[in-house]
Design a protein around this motif. Structure first.
Motif, PDB file in Angstrom:
ATOM      1  N   THR A  27      37.303  43.369  32.964  1.00 22.95           N
ATOM      2  CA  THR A  27      37.946  42.331  33.589  1.00 22.95           C
ATOM      3  C   THR A  27      37.809  40.877  33.063  1.00 22.95           C
ATOM      4  OG1 THR A  27      35.829  42.054  34.647  1.00 22.95           O
ATOM      5  CG2 THR A  27      37.289  43.289  35.759  1.00 22.95           C
ATOM      6  N   VAL A  28      36.845  40.867  31.722  1.00 20.70           N
ATOM      7  CA  VAL A  28      36.720  39.573  31.095  1.00 20.70           C
ATOM      8  C   VAL A  28      36.851  39.942  29.558  1.00 20.70           C
ATOM      9  CG1 VAL A  28      35.247  37.990  30.171  1.00 20.70           C
ATOM     10  CG2 VAL A  28      35.052  38.735  32.504  1.00 20.70           C
ATOM     11  N   PHE A  29      37.660  39.137  28.875  1.00 21.75           N
ATOM     12  CA  PHE A  29      37.966  39.312  27.188  1.00 21.75           C
ATOM     13  C   PHE A  29      37.808  38.066  26.865  1.00 21.75           C
ATOM     14  CE2 PHE A  29      40.439  39.721  23.629  1.00 21.75           C
ATOM     15  CZ  PHE A  29      40.454  41.280  23.313  1.00 21.75           C
ATOM     16  N   LEU A  30      36.710  38.253  25.658  1.00 21.42           N
ATOM     17  CA  LEU A  30      36.574  37.115  24.826  1.00 21.42           C
ATOM     18  C   LEU A  30      37.345  37.250  23.562  1.00 21.42           C
ATOM     19  CD1 LEU A  30      32.639  38.486  24.963  1.00 21.42           C
ATOM     20  CD2 LEU A  30      33.297  35.687  25.408  1.00 21.42           C
ATOM     21  N   LEU A  31      37.619  36.052  23.170  1.00 19.81           N
ATOM     22  CA  LEU A  31      38.614  35.783  22.134  1.00 19.81           C
ATOM     23  C   LEU A  31      38.537  34.629  21.237  1.00 19.81           C
ATOM     24  CD1 LEU A  31      42.249  35.019  22.903  1.00 19.81           C
ATOM     25  CD2 LEU A  31      40.381  34.796  24.637  1.00 19.81           C
TER      26      LEU A  31
ATOM     27  N   CYS B 196      44.269  31.582  20.953  1.00 19.64           N
ATOM     28  CA  CYS B 196      45.092  31.413  22.368  1.00 19.64           C
ATOM     29  C   CYS B 196      46.508  31.323  22.187  1.00 19.64           C
ATOM     30  CB  CYS B 196      44.323  30.035  22.906  1.00 19.64           C
ATOM     31  SG  CYS B 196      42.778  30.529  23.651  1.00 19.64           S
ATOM     32  N   ALA B 197      46.824  30.863  20.853  1.00 23.71           N
ATOM     33  CA  ALA B 197      48.458  30.842  20.777  1.00 23.71           C
ATOM     34  C   ALA B 197      49.222  31.961  20.543  1.00 23.71           C
ATOM     35  CB  ALA B 197      48.637  29.781  19.657  1.00 23.71           C
ATOM     36  N   ASP B 198      48.318  33.104  20.399  1.00 23.91           N
ATOM     37  CA  ASP B 198      49.092  34.304  20.375  1.00 23.91           C
ATOM     38  C   ASP B 198      48.918  35.243  21.500  1.00 23.91           C
ATOM     39  OD1 ASP B 198      49.106  33.923  17.507  1.00 23.91           O
ATOM     40  OD2 ASP B 198      47.156  34.525  17.492  1.00 23.91           O
ATOM     41  N   VAL B 199      48.482  34.769  22.724  1.00 26.31           N
ATOM     42  CA  VAL B 199      48.379  35.460  23.678  1.00 26.31           C
ATOM     43  C   VAL B 199      49.793  35.129  24.709  1.00 26.31           C
ATOM     44  CG1 VAL B 199      47.176  35.540  25.963  1.00 26.31           C
ATOM     45  CG2 VAL B 199      45.891  35.242  23.960  1.00 26.31           C
ATOM     46  N   GLY B 200      50.233  36.479  25.151  1.00 28.25           N
ATOM     47  CA  GLY B 200      51.328  36.256  26.079  1.00 28.25           C
ATOM     48  C   GLY B 200      50.821  36.376  27.491  1.00 28.25           C
ATOM     49  N   GLU B 201      51.495  37.551  28.200  1.00 27.92           N
ATOM     50  CA  GLU B 201      51.223  37.662  29.584  1.00 27.92           C
ATOM     51  C   GLU B 201      49.672  38.390  29.680  1.00 27.92           C
ATOM     52  OE1 GLU B 201      52.751  40.128  33.190  1.00 27.92           O
ATOM     53  OE2 GLU B 201      53.983  39.976  31.595  1.00 27.92           O
ATOM     54  N   VAL B 202      48.905  37.862  30.510  1.00 26.72           N
ATOM     55  CA  VAL B 202      47.670  38.167  30.671  1.00 26.72           C
ATOM     56  C   VAL B 202      47.531  39.217  32.016  1.00 26.72           C
ATOM     57  CG1 VAL B 202      45.290  37.567  31.125  1.00 26.72           C
ATOM     58  CG2 VAL B 202      46.782  35.928  29.780  1.00 26.72           C
TER      59      VAL B 202
ATOM     60  N   ASP C 210      46.694  41.331  35.171  1.00 26.56           N
ATOM     61  CA  ASP C 210      46.137  41.140  36.367  1.00 26.56           C
ATOM     62  C   ASP C 210      44.690  41.287  36.570  1.00 26.56           C
ATOM     63  OD1 ASP C 210      48.698  40.105  37.356  1.00 26.56           O
ATOM     64  OD2 ASP C 210      49.281  41.847  38.472  1.00 26.56           O
ATOM     65  N   GLY C 211      44.025  40.488  36.941  1.00 25.61           N
ATOM     66  CA  GLY C 211      42.561  40.815  37.155  1.00 25.61           C
ATOM     67  C   GLY C 211      41.736  40.533  35.991  1.00 25.61           C
ATOM     68  N   MET C 212      42.520  40.196  34.582  1.00 25.98           N
ATOM     69  CA  MET C 212      41.854  39.847  33.496  1.00 25.98           C
ATOM     70  C   MET C 212      41.334  38.309  33.250  1.00 25.98           C
ATOM     71  SD  MET C 212      40.781  40.887  30.289  1.00 25.98           S
ATOM     72  CE  MET C 212      41.298  42.589  29.928  1.00 25.98           C
ATOM     73  N   ARG C 213      40.215  37.992  32.884  1.00 26.13           N
ATOM     74  CA  ARG C 213      39.914  36.620  32.629  1.00 26.13           C
ATOM     75  C   ARG C 213      39.536  36.568  31.199  1.00 26.13           C
ATOM     76  NH1 ARG C 213      36.116  32.597  36.021  1.00 26.13           N
ATOM     77  NH2 ARG C 213      36.399  30.689  34.720  1.00 26.13           N
ATOM     78  N   LEU C 214      40.350  35.420  30.404  1.00 25.80           N
ATOM     79  CA  LEU C 214      40.114  35.279  29.118  1.00 25.80           C
ATOM     80  C   LEU C 214      39.295  34.220  28.893  1.00 25.80           C
ATOM     81  CD1 LEU C 214      43.851  35.115  27.692  1.00 25.80           C
ATOM     82  CD2 LEU C 214      42.388  36.998  28.072  1.00 25.80           C
ATOM     83  N   LEU C 215      38.397  34.443  27.774  1.00 28.93           N
ATOM     84  CA  LEU C 215      37.275  33.404  27.524  1.00 28.93           C
ATOM     85  C   LEU C 215      37.080  33.180  26.101  1.00 28.93           C
ATOM     86  CD1 LEU C 215      34.824  31.881  28.709  1.00 28.93           C
ATOM     87  CD2 LEU C 215      33.416  33.892  27.977  1.00 28.93           C
ATOM     88  N   PRO C 216      37.973  32.139  25.570  1.00 34.59           N
ATOM     89  CA  PRO C 216      37.785  31.789  24.194  1.00 34.59           C
ATOM     90  C   PRO C 216      36.754  31.054  23.836  1.00 34.59           C
ATOM     91  CG  PRO C 216      39.281  30.002  25.752  1.00 34.59           C
ATOM     92  CD  PRO C 216      38.802  31.126  26.675  1.00 34.59           C
TER      93      PRO C 216
ATOM     94  N   ARG D 197      36.929  27.025  31.052  1.00 38.04           N
ATOM     95  CA  ARG D 197      38.305  27.061  30.704  1.00 38.04           C
ATOM     96  C   ARG D 197      38.707  28.216  29.768  1.00 38.04           C
ATOM     97  NH1 ARG D 197      39.808  21.550  27.742  1.00 38.04           N
ATOM     98  NH2 ARG D 197      41.802  22.567  28.122  1.00 38.04           N
ATOM     99  N   GLY D 198      39.964  28.614  30.318  1.00 38.40           N
ATOM    100  CA  GLY D 198      40.708  29.653  29.509  1.00 38.40           C
ATOM    101  C   GLY D 198      41.566  29.262  28.407  1.00 38.40           C
ATOM    102  N   CYS D 199      42.419  30.213  27.823  1.00 42.23           N
ATOM    103  CA  CYS D 199      43.380  29.753  27.169  1.00 42.23           C
ATOM    104  C   CYS D 199      44.640  29.126  27.844  1.00 42.23           C
ATOM    105  CB  CYS D 199      43.975  30.994  26.334  1.00 42.23           C
ATOM    106  SG  CYS D 199      43.147  31.577  25.075  1.00 42.23           S
TER     107      CYS D 199
END
Length: 349
Positions: free
Chosen positions: A299-303, A308-314, A316-322, A346-348
């Protein structure tokens, strides 16, 4: 049958034959698809993914998953229809072969290089995590490579840590170089070393440098190595390869060395290279890794912020943490455990 009919039939057969040939001819591309994910707080192939001895460790919960990309094997060929099919499918990338595999290397060399990157990633992650956890880490000059025909061949080995030269303690690469340069060509240089956990001494006779005949050399290249008390063992198959799991390795080591839980019982996944200072750098295949993590319940993805510029559709239920560094990752995961602070993350964008 008329002449026109024969001509059309022959043309059709030629077209089919050419299409079949084109379909079978390999093209210089490879495909990235979502790969496996591995819980670094759990077990892989019936052994701990990461085990630590020689230091106090604490219970963990939840999961910290390294995400991977499945890639066309270096010894496999991709056909044009396969490349086109993959191009149109979601969560896949078709890339030039030379962008993934270094030209001129055979399969064994590619596998060795990938395994080396994995081993380096684990070593760098261990240092970053230990420092973040307040464990003492000592920097030492390290033998990075030994020239096969040089005077150190058979005497010094990659990974040897140099503690003294001619009985004078050394703590930097430059100190070792200066100590060698003080000698004359043909002199014997005494090295005090740590190989593994074993101290030993080796003597090497200098020879002239090929570039500067008046300069004595011992035929090694050096970089910085590290010593620390805990022993950290990785159960991840080196065949997975690559360096992009560094951030997640560091988080899993830190989680075991400190009280509390980084994941707070959740499934957290991520990717990113790391250096010994904790700096996190961008990687490839981030969209495929996000898809793999979502598939496996994260449910959380660290990157890395740079991805962030490479991320397309996220999903559902996933939170990005740059994150820019290990500190960002640690504080971000802790903030997620407090609803008020989590809201401000803040996310991407």
């Amino acid at each position: 049958m008329t002449r026109q009919t024969w001509t059309a039939a022959v043309a059709a057969l030629v077209f089919v034959a050419l299409a079949a040939i084109i379909a079978m001819v390999p093209v210089p591309f490879v495909v990235w698809t979502p790969g496996a994910t591995y819980d670094l707080l759990g077990e892989v192939a019936d052994q701990p993914a990461i085990s630590i001895t020689g230091a106090d460790t604490y219970p963990t919960d939840g999961q910290l998953r390294m995400a991977t990309v499945s890639v066309t094997r270096s010894d496999a060929a991709l056909t044009l229809p396969e490349a086109l099919f993959s191009y149109w499918l979601p969560n896949r990338q078709v890339l030039p072969r030379e962008a993934v595999y270094r030209p001129g290397l055979d399969t064994a060399q590619i596998q060795d290089d990938s395994a080396r990157q994995m081993g380096s990633s684990q070593s760098l992650a261990a240092v970053a995590a230990l420092r973040a956890a307040g464990v003492r880490v000592v920097e030492r000059p390290m033998v990075e490579s030994v020239h096969k025909t040089g005077p150190s061949a058979g005497l010094l080995e990659p990974g040897d840590l140099i503690t003294a030269v001619d009985n004078a303690r050394t703590s930097t690469v430059e100190q070792v170089r200066e100590a060698i340069r003080k000698h004359k060509i043909g002199d014997v240089v005494k090295f005090d070393l740590i190989r593994g956990d074993v101290p030993l001494a080796q003597s090497v006779t200098t020879k002239p440098s090929e570039q500067e005949p008046d300069v004595p050399v011992v035929g090694i290249t050096m970089s910085i190595g590290f010593t620390y008390a805990p022993e950290i063992t990785f159960g991840i198959d080196a065949g997975i390869g690559g360096s992009s799991a560094g951030l997640m390795f560091a988080l899993a080591i830190y989680d075991q060395l400190t009280p509390g839980s980084l994941s707070n019982g959740a499934v957290v996944a991520g990717t990113g290279t790391i250096d010994t200072t904790g700096r996190v750098s961008a990687i490839g295949g981030v969209q495929e890794k996000i898809a793999a993590a979502a598939r496996d319940g994260a449910t959380v993805f660290l990157l890395p912020t740079g991805n962030c510029a490479d991320v397309g559709e996220v999903p559902d239920g996933m939170r990005l943490l740059p994150v820019e560094n290990l500190g960002d990752a640690l504080s971000g995961l802790q903030d997620l455990q407090d609803p008020a602070r989590a809201e401000a993350l803040r996310g991407c964008s």
